[in-house]
Design an enzyme around this catalytic site. Structure first.
Site, mmCIF file in Angstrom:
data_model
loop_
_atom_site.group_PDB
_atom_site.id
_atom_site.type_symbol
_atom_site.label_atom_id
_atom_site.label_comp_id
_atom_site.label_asym_id
_atom_site.label_seq_id
_atom_site.Cartn_x
_atom_site.Cartn_y
_atom_site.Cartn_z
ATOM 1 C CG ASP A 159 22.555 36.585 31.013
ATOM 2 O OD1 ASP A 159 23.125 36.403 29.922
ATOM 3 O OD2 ASP A 159 22.392 37.708 31.517
ATOM 4 C CG HIS A 187 23.077 40.878 29.933
ATOM 5 N ND1 HIS A 187 22.751 39.570 29.617
ATOM 6 C CD2 HIS A 187 23.094 41.543 28.755
ATOM 7 C CE1 HIS A 187 22.577 39.462 28.314
ATOM 8 N NE2 HIS A 187 22.788 40.649 27.767
#
Length: 273
Positions: A159, A187
């Site tokens: 990410d 996540h």
């Protein structure tokens, strides 16, 4: 040359590992002068696939790769290891409740944590990739009480890399010119990519991200949703989840855990246990 280090990758027959193993074996993670013994751990039905992965690694003729050991036994997989990359986990299937997913993963990561505690070096560095990564990492750590808690971390680097790339493309610079991006949360689509402290090097001058991008609406809107939904977008396009980018993020994360970063900057959010 240094003595070989032992590195285990779980879920080693999967698509993420297929993109990951070559990078580890050629020195992208632990250094270009560090010999590697790779242990590939997966469930018994995947052993024939692992045999094919072993053949491919051998056929790459990588000078740092001293040995490849495929196994379905934790006592083999975690014996005297220096680093563990826990990719394998139970994926959420259609109709599966979250409690069912958590129950399945408790069993997996409790077993692997206990194996780390019993067989691995106490200095082992453990990176949990399999989702839900935060929870799985906590379970593994709690199941390995003799290994320092700071030796465990879980992956949110993908990410982070996605966020850095989006800012870099917007500013017309390479991604290594973006730093101090923070990812808050899991996540998942509820994460928050934060660039309030980020810096962008544009033409040799370091600027705050908001000054470099010059589009506050984009940073507060499409930028955030793009990073949050990137995994789903990849699945929609490929019909498969992220593999190449996930493997690159694993390499980035483990390399920084192994060697440290060159400067004090927030480049990932690690689990705090």
């Amino acid at each position: 040359m240094a003595e070989p280090i032992r590195v285990v990758v779980t879920g080693a027959a999967g698509q993420i590992a297929y993109s990951l193993l070559y990078s580890i074996a050629k020195g992208d993670v632990f250094g270009k002068d560090q010999p590697i013994i790779l242990i590939l751990l997966d469930i018994p039905p995947m052993l024939p696939v692992l045999d094919g992965v072993v053949m491919e690694l051998q056929d790459c003729a990588l000078p740092l790769l001293r040995e490849v050991i495929p196994t379905d036994k934790v006592e083999v997989g975690f014996k005297d290891i220096d680093a563990a990359i826990l990719v394998g986990s139970m994926p959420r299937k259609e109709g599966m409740e979250r409690k069912d997913l958590l129950k399945a993963n408790v069993a997996i990561f409790k077993t692997q944590g206990a194996a780390l505690d019993k067989y691995a070096k106490k200095t082992v560095k453990v990176l949990v990739v399999g989702n839900p990564a935060n929870t799985n990492c906590l379970i593994a750590s709690k199941s390995a009480p003799s290994i320092p808690k700071e030796n465990f971390s879980c992956l949110t680097r993908l990410d982070h890399n996605r966020a850095c790339s989006q800012v870099a493309m917007r500013c017309g610079v390479s991604s290594n010119n973006v730093k101090n991006v923070i990812i808050w949360g899991n996540h998942s689509s509820t994460q928050y990519p934060d660039v309030h402290h980020a810096k962008v090097n544009v033409g040799g001058a370091e600027k705050a991200a908001y000054d470099a991008v010059k589009n506050d609406a984009w940073l507060r809107g499409d930028f955030i949703s793009t990073v949050q939904q990137r995994g789903a977008a990849v699945i929609k396009a490929r019909k498969l989840s992220s593999a190449m980018s996930a493997a690159k993020a694993i390499c980035d994360h483990m390399r920084d855990i192994w060697f440290g970063t060159k400067e004090v900057s927030v480049c990932r959010k690690e689990i705090k246990l």
